[in-house]
Design an enzyme around this catalytic site. Structure first.
Site, PDB file in Angstrom:
ATOM      1  N   LYS A  13       0.823  -1.219   0.000  1.00  0.00           N
ATOM      2  CA  LYS A  13       0.000   0.000   0.000  1.00  0.00           C
ATOM      3  C   LYS A  13       0.857   1.270   0.000  1.00  0.00           C
ATOM      4  CE  LYS A  13      -2.608  -0.580   3.691  1.00  0.00           C
ATOM      5  NZ  LYS A  13      -2.081  -1.851   4.235  1.00  0.00           N
ATOM      6  N   ARG A  88     -10.297   0.871   8.580  1.00  0.00           N
ATOM      7  CA  ARG A  88      -9.856  -0.479   8.922  1.00  0.00           C
ATOM      8  C   ARG A  88     -10.945  -1.256   9.646  1.00  0.00           C
ATOM      9  NH1 ARG A  88      -3.921   0.956   9.142  1.00  0.00           N
ATOM     10  NH2 ARG A  88      -2.742  -0.947   9.410  1.00  0.00           N
ATOM     11  N   ARG A 122      10.964  -5.603   5.397  1.00  0.00           N
ATOM     12  CA  ARG A 122      10.737  -4.186   5.097  1.00  0.00           C
ATOM     13  C   ARG A 122      11.677  -3.284   5.886  1.00  0.00           C
ATOM     14  NH1 ARG A 122       4.751  -2.071   5.104  1.00  0.00           N
ATOM     15  NH2 ARG A 122       4.737  -2.618   7.313  1.00  0.00           N
ATOM     16  N   ARG A 156      10.681  -0.776  11.206  1.00  0.00           N
ATOM     17  CA  ARG A 156       9.571  -0.359  12.058  1.00  0.00           C
ATOM     18  C   ARG A 156       9.436  -1.316  13.240  1.00  0.00           C
ATOM     19  NH1 ARG A 156       4.202   0.755   8.602  1.00  0.00           N
ATOM     20  NH2 ARG A 156       3.355  -0.366  10.397  1.00  0.00           N
ATOM     21  N   ARG A 167      -1.159  -8.581  13.412  1.00  0.00           N
ATOM     22  CA  ARG A 167      -1.704  -7.569  12.490  1.00  0.00           C
ATOM     23  C   ARG A 167      -2.475  -8.243  11.360  1.00  0.00           C
ATOM     24  NH1 ARG A 167       3.538  -4.493  11.057  1.00  0.00           N
ATOM     25  NH2 ARG A 167       2.290  -3.324   9.577  1.00  0.00           N
TER      26      ARG A 167
HETATM   27  P1  AMP Z   1       0.129   1.108   9.329  1.00  0.00           P
HETATM   28  O1  AMP Z   1       1.285   2.058   9.238  1.00  0.00           O
HETATM   29  O2  AMP Z   1      -1.023   1.504   8.441  1.00  0.00           O
HETATM   30  O3  AMP Z   1       0.521  -0.331   9.167  1.00  0.00           O
HETATM   31  O4  AMP Z   1      -0.426   1.254  10.829  1.00  0.00           O
HETATM   32  C1  AMP Z   1       0.373   0.924  11.956  1.00  0.00           C
HETATM   33  C2  AMP Z   1      -0.510   0.697  13.173  1.00  0.00           C
HETATM   34  O5  AMP Z   1      -1.228   1.898  13.505  1.00  0.00           O
HETATM   35  C3  AMP Z   1      -1.608  -0.356  12.998  1.00  0.00           C
HETATM   36  O6  AMP Z   1      -1.135  -1.687  13.211  1.00  0.00           O
HETATM   37  C4  AMP Z   1      -2.610   0.075  14.066  1.00  0.00           C
HETATM   38  O7  AMP Z   1      -2.177  -0.273  15.358  1.00  0.00           O
HETATM   39  C5  AMP Z   1      -2.548   1.607  13.961  1.00  0.00           C
HETATM   40  N1  AMP Z   1      -3.523   2.118  12.953  1.00  0.00           N
HETATM   41  C6  AMP Z   1      -3.231   2.715  11.763  1.00  0.00           C
HETATM   42  N2  AMP Z   1      -4.343   3.057  11.103  1.00  0.00           N
HETATM   43  C7  AMP Z   1      -5.388   2.660  11.880  1.00  0.00           C
HETATM   44  C8  AMP Z   1      -6.789   2.688  11.729  1.00  0.00           C
HETATM   45  N3  AMP Z   1      -7.362   3.193  10.614  1.00  0.00           N
HETATM   46  N4  AMP Z   1      -7.549   2.184  12.737  1.00  0.00           N
HETATM   47  C9  AMP Z   1      -6.992   1.687  13.862  1.00  0.00           C
HETATM   48  N5  AMP Z   1      -5.668   1.580  14.053  1.00  0.00           N
HETATM   49  C10 AMP Z   1      -4.853   2.070  13.078  1.00  0.00           C
END
Ligand code: AMP
Length: 212
Positions: A13, A88, A122, A156, A167
């Site tokens: 993404k 999400r 990553r 990360r 996740r």
């Molecule tokens: P990402 O960078 O999109 O993989 O997000 C990293 C982490 O942030 C996720 O595993 C969640 O813990 C939190 N997070 C990001 N976006 C959301 C969302 N839309 N709803 C809830 N938690 C989120």
């Protein structure tokens, strides 16, 4: 163009979002990046949020929805935007519909076995935010330094095998159902995302141009 990019962690993404936003001149709104910038920079601040993210759990819908509603009121979102990592949950999707319905949802489909390798390999530049796979950095002898800007390459915190497993479970339980939600609205664009990134980008651009 108001877009959502939907896909499991590791489906590419971030990479595709940056390219779509450049091509269509719209801002890239990553709720994960916003959380890291606004709430997770300081490990002493908001311990509960840190814990949730570190364990691969979602953070509360209300917090995310509020961040998003503020963000899309900003001037650069006037002509559209692309959400990466939002919505999400069903509650977030319903909220977004009430706030500002999107035009299309691009879903990146990747087989599960590829995903673990992609996420665990990553790496991200601490300066410019560019994502890499460790094998690509090793191939050019630049494992610690960003080939684009010279910034420091990092991993990360939530890209470790245990958190990634959680996740992916959370994705399957809470986010995957949004595929049906948007299909029912006739907004879903499905793209096979297990090929070369540039081929996937070309396919996405083609499908999005058909919309305009
Ligand atoms: P990402 O960078 O999109 O993989 O997000 C990293 C982490 O942030 C996720 O595993 C969640 O813990 C939190 N997070 C990001 N976006 C959301 C969302 N839309 N709803 C809830 N938690 C989120």
């Amino acid at each position: 163009m108001k877009l959502v990019l939907l896909g499991a962690p590791g489906s590419g993404k971030g990479t595709q979002a940056a390219r779509i936003c450049e091509e269509f001149s719209i801002p890239h709104i990553s709720t994960g990046a916003m959380l890291r910038e606004q709430h997770l920079n300081n490990p002493e601040h908001n311990k509960e949020l840190h814990e949730r993210v570190a364990h691969g759990e979602l953070v509360p819908d209300e917090l995310i929805n509020e961040m998003v509603s503020e963000r899309i009121r900003e001037a650069d979102c006037k002509n559209g935007f692309l959400f990466d990592g939002y919505p999400r949950t069903n509650a977030q999707a319903v909220y977004l519909d009430s706030l500002c319905p999107v035009d299309a949802v691009v879903r990146l489909e990747v087989p599960m076995d590829l995903i673990m390798d992609r996420i665990c390999g990553r790496r991200v530049c601490s300066e410019c935010g560019e994502n890499y796979h460790i094998s690509a950095l090793t191939a050019i002898g630049s494992e610690d330094t960003c080939p684009k800007c010279g910034g420091r390459i990092t991993t990360r915190k939530d890209d470790n095998p245990d958190t990634v497993k959680r996740r992916l479970e959370v994705y399957a339980e809470q986010t995957q159902p949004l595929v049906g939600y948007y299909a029912a609205q006739g907004k879903l664009i499905e793209v096979a995302a297990d090929g070369r990134p540039e081929d996937i980008t070309r396919e996405i651009f083609k499908l999005l141009r058909e919309l305009t």
